[in-house]
Scaffold this motif. Structure first.
Motif, short mmCIF file in Angstrom:
data_model
loop_
_atom_site.label_atom_id
_atom_site.label_comp_id
_atom_site.label_asym_id
_atom_site.label_seq_id
_atom_site.Cartn_x
_atom_site.Cartn_y
_atom_site.Cartn_z
N ILE A 95 15.58 12.57 5.86
CA ILE A 95 15.55 13.75 4.99
C ILE A 95 14.58 14.79 5.53
O ILE A 95 13.50 14.45 6.01
CB ILE A 95 15.22 13.32 3.53
CG1 ILE A 95 15.37 14.49 2.57
CG2 ILE A 95 13.87 12.68 3.40
CD1 ILE A 95 15.58 14.05 1.12
N HIS A 96 15.02 16.06 5.53
CA HIS A 96 14.13 17.19 5.82
C HIS A 96 13.36 17.45 4.52
O HIS A 96 13.92 18.00 3.57
CB HIS A 96 14.93 18.45 6.17
CG HIS A 96 15.46 18.51 7.57
ND1 HIS A 96 16.41 17.65 8.05
CD2 HIS A 96 15.15 19.36 8.60
CE1 HIS A 96 16.68 17.97 9.32
NE2 HIS A 96 15.93 19.00 9.67
N ALA A 97 12.10 17.03 4.49
CA ALA A 97 11.34 17.04 3.23
C ALA A 97 10.14 17.97 3.28
O ALA A 97 9.34 17.91 4.22
CB ALA A 97 10.87 15.61 2.93
N PRO A 116 12.72 11.69 17.84
CA PRO A 116 13.49 11.20 16.70
C PRO A 116 14.04 12.29 15.76
O PRO A 116 14.52 11.96 14.66
CB PRO A 116 12.47 10.33 15.95
CG PRO A 116 11.16 10.99 16.22
CD PRO A 116 11.27 11.63 17.59
N HIS A 117 13.99 13.55 16.18
CA HIS A 117 14.53 14.62 15.32
C HIS A 117 14.89 15.81 16.20
O HIS A 117 14.03 16.58 16.60
CB HIS A 117 13.48 15.00 14.26
CG HIS A 117 13.92 16.05 13.28
ND1 HIS A 117 13.59 16.02 11.93
CD2 HIS A 117 14.64 17.20 13.42
CE1 HIS A 117 14.08 17.07 11.30
NE2 HIS A 117 14.72 17.81 12.19
N THR A 118 16.20 15.92 16.53
CA THR A 118 16.65 17.11 17.26
C THR A 118 17.97 17.61 16.68
O THR A 118 18.73 16.86 16.07
CB THR A 118 16.89 16.86 18.78
OG1 THR A 118 18.21 16.34 18.98
CG2 THR A 118 15.87 15.92 19.38
N HIS A 119 18.20 18.91 16.89
CA HIS A 119 19.48 19.54 16.54
C HIS A 119 20.11 20.02 17.85
O HIS A 119 20.50 21.18 17.97
CB HIS A 119 19.24 20.73 15.60
CG HIS A 119 18.51 20.42 14.32
ND1 HIS A 119 19.12 20.36 13.10
CD2 HIS A 119 17.20 20.16 14.08
CE1 HIS A 119 18.21 20.09 12.14
NE2 HIS A 119 17.04 19.96 12.72
N LEU A 120 20.16 19.12 18.84
CA LEU A 120 20.54 19.49 20.22
C LEU A 120 21.84 20.28 20.36
O LEU A 120 21.94 21.16 21.21
CB LEU A 120 20.64 18.19 21.05
CG LEU A 120 21.28 18.29 22.43
CD1 LEU A 120 20.37 19.03 23.40
CD2 LEU A 120 21.58 16.89 22.97
N THR A 158 10.45 16.87 18.37
CA THR A 158 10.48 18.30 18.70
C THR A 158 11.09 19.15 17.59
O THR A 158 10.69 20.29 17.39
CB THR A 158 11.30 18.58 19.98
OG1 THR A 158 12.64 18.10 19.78
CG2 THR A 158 10.67 17.95 21.20
N ASP A 159 12.14 18.64 16.91
CA ASP A 159 12.95 19.47 16.00
C ASP A 159 13.77 20.50 16.77
O ASP A 159 14.23 21.49 16.20
CB ASP A 159 12.10 20.16 14.92
CG ASP A 159 12.94 20.68 13.74
OD1 ASP A 159 14.10 20.26 13.62
OD2 ASP A 159 12.44 21.52 12.96
N LEU A 160 13.96 20.28 18.07
CA LEU A 160 14.73 21.21 18.90
C LEU A 160 15.90 21.84 18.13
O LEU A 160 16.81 21.14 17.69
CB LEU A 160 15.27 20.45 20.13
CG LEU A 160 16.30 21.17 21.00
CD1 LEU A 160 15.75 22.45 21.60
CD2 LEU A 160 16.80 20.25 22.10
N ASP A 199 10.95 13.72 7.19
CA ASP A 199 10.53 14.61 8.27
C ASP A 199 10.05 15.97 7.77
O ASP A 199 10.56 16.46 6.76
CB ASP A 199 11.70 14.82 9.24
CG ASP A 199 12.28 13.50 9.79
OD1 ASP A 199 12.25 12.49 9.07
OD2 ASP A 199 12.78 13.52 10.93
N HIS A 200 9.12 16.58 8.48
CA HIS A 200 8.45 17.86 8.21
C HIS A 200 7.16 17.63 7.44
O HIS A 200 6.09 17.74 7.99
CB HIS A 200 9.34 18.88 7.47
CG HIS A 200 10.32 19.56 8.37
ND1 HIS A 200 9.94 20.40 9.37
CD2 HIS A 200 11.68 19.52 8.40
CE1 HIS A 200 11.01 20.86 10.00
NE2 HIS A 200 12.08 20.32 9.44
N LEU A 201 7.23 17.39 6.08
CA LEU A 201 6.07 16.99 5.28
C LEU A 201 4.92 18.00 5.35
O LEU A 201 3.75 17.62 5.24
CB LEU A 201 5.58 15.60 5.74
CG LEU A 201 6.70 14.53 5.85
CD1 LEU A 201 6.18 13.29 6.58
CD2 LEU A 201 7.23 14.16 4.47
FE FE Z 1 15.25 19.78 11.65
#
Ligand code: FE
Ligand code: NIG
Length: 439
Positions: free
Chosen positions: A271-273, A80-84, A346-348, A294-296
């Motif tokens: 949000i990248h939090a 649910p979180h990638t920068h592909l 992943t946060d790829l 996300d992140h936290l």
């Molecule tokens: Fe990210």
């Protein structure tokens, strides 16, 4: 009943069946809905039945049968979180970080995200697709059947649209379902240095209305004789809007402006939090009823508790601190204990975490954040599906859901976390079709 496909005799069939309509929270995250000697029947690309092998074999006649003896059968991973989609790489920065430079020092000096922005702006749509395709292939080979993909390396309207086009192009040609997120607020572009609010104006006034209404706008001017128009017609609106709210990126007030405008346009919020500094982004996510935060990593305890009580899914990205060589991870145990719905991703991305593998993220989450293997699997499937708004369609093996199914060449689901660095995924089915691996 008649079925297209019956996968039977699995040592363990993990249904990850939901208890209600929402994600699993707190203690329920330990429940995998495990059926020993389990089977799943597929019809018309959807799950038709799930149960013990004996029961299904007695009642289902399938065109194709697959014997999964000694193996684990489970839902496809949702990332649910990638920068592909990006161009180039940052191996040089990685080496500088190993020598002591921090991620934020490199970013402040004009490197980091901006370095990938320069490479991505210079690349054509075809080049971006060509560079991103092998990453998407690797994701699928490691069992990801649905993935969120962010823009964010363009940072002009034209270049952000180029990235949305790249996402659409890949989604059209590839089995993995892609959920597009607009992340125009990923960095303050160097041409706006010292004028961040002017860039926020551009996002709110020009970029957001465009990315939110693409389908609508283009549907008004269909032109069947014009090839270019037809191509453009494929361009989907972004489904979510995300903001990197952190030191050196966007403030809470700027994030509030952007996300409020996005919400008005009908986009879901992410949000990248609190990745590096606790600015209050998690509180903002709860207030705005974001789909995920996300992140936290450094979220203050009171905000973590508030998040756990909210409908917002908390997404842990342990590959990022690992990729940065940092020892600090999201306090996921506290979040689960407070009744939170946790997902894993992943946060790829080319800066902090070039990792396509959800199995690796699961193995890491169990060690670095002390999740149990069952919690990590729930976080990587059903809860991850809810983190991208697809919790009613994918993420578990339940009647009516899309038949996105993995066969793992391991005898017990705990091996997914226990082993690491390899690929336990033997075969991947997407809507009932074998799309990766072999039987
Ligand atoms: Fe990210
Ligand atoms: O989630 N923090 C912001 N975005 C990415 C990193 C992107 C990059 O460095 O290129 C992240 O870690």
């Amino acid at each position: 009943m008649e079925a297209d496909l019956l996968i039977h005799s699995a040592a363990q069939l993990l249904t990850v069946a939901a208890q209600g309509r929402g994600p699993k929270r707190g203690a329920a995250m330990s429940d995998l809905g495990l059926i020993p000697d389990g089977a799943v029947a597929v019809r018309g690309g959807r799950i038709a039945r799930v149960g013990p092998t004996a029961a299904l074999r007695a009642t289902v006649r399938a065109a194709r049968e697959v014997d999964a003896s000694g193996k684990v059968v489970m839902p496809g991973f949702v990332d649910p979180h990638t920068h592909l989609v990006w161009a180039g790489d940052r191996a040089d920065e990685f080496e500088r970080r190993l020598a002591g430079a921090t991620y934020q020092e490199i970013m402040a000096a004009g490197g980091g995200i901006m370095s990938t922005v320069r490479a991505t702006r210079a690349a054509s749509l075809a080049e971006i697709v060509a560079q991103s395709r092998p990453r998407l292939e690797a994701m699928l080979a490691h069992g990801t059947t649905t993935a969120e993909v962010k823009t964010g390396y363009g940072l002009t309207l034209e270049d952000e649209l180029k990235l949305l086009d790249a996402i659409t192009f890949l989604a059209e040609e590839h089995a993995v379902t892609l959920v597009p997120t607009f992340l125009g607020a990923h960095a303050i572009p160097s041409e706006y240095l010292g004028r961040a609010d002017a860039y926020v104006d551009l996002i709110v006034e020009e970029m957001l209305p465009t990315v939110a209404h693409l389908n609508y706008r283009l549907a008004l001017v269909p032109d069947e004789d014009d090839v270019e128009e037809e191509t453009v017609n494929y361009r989907p609106a972004a489904r979510f809007c995300d903001v990197f709210c952190d030191e050196g990126a966007f403030t809470v007030e700027q994030a509030r402006r952007i996300l409020t405008a996005a919400k008005r346009l009908g986009l879901g919020l992410k949000i990248h939090a609190d990745e590096f500094a606790p600015l209050g982004a998690t509180r903002l996510a709860v207030t705005l009823r974001a789909t995920s935060a996300d992140h936290l990593v450094c979220t203050p305890p009171d905000q973590l508790q508030a998040l756990a009580r909210s409908t917002t899914v908390g997404v842990a990205l342990p590959g990022t601190p690992f990729g940065l060589g940092q020892g600090k991870y999201m306090p996921a145990r506290e979040f689960i204990a407070a009744g939170g719905a946790l997902a894993l991703a992943t946060d790829l991305n080319p800066g902090t975490c070039w990792c396509e593998s959800m199995p690796f993220i699961i193995a890491l989450a169990c060690r670095a954040m002390r999740l149990t293997p069952a919690e990590a699997i729930v976080a990587a499937t059903l809860n991850a599906a809810h983190a991208v708004g697809l919790g009613q369609k994918v993420g578990s093996l339940e009647r009516g859901k899309e038949a996105d199914i993995l066969i793992l060449d391991v005898p017990d689901h705990r091996h997914l976390a226990y082993r690491f660095g390899g690929n336990p995924v033997q075969a991947v089915f997407k809507r009932g079709d074998l799309v990766a691996g072999s039987l």
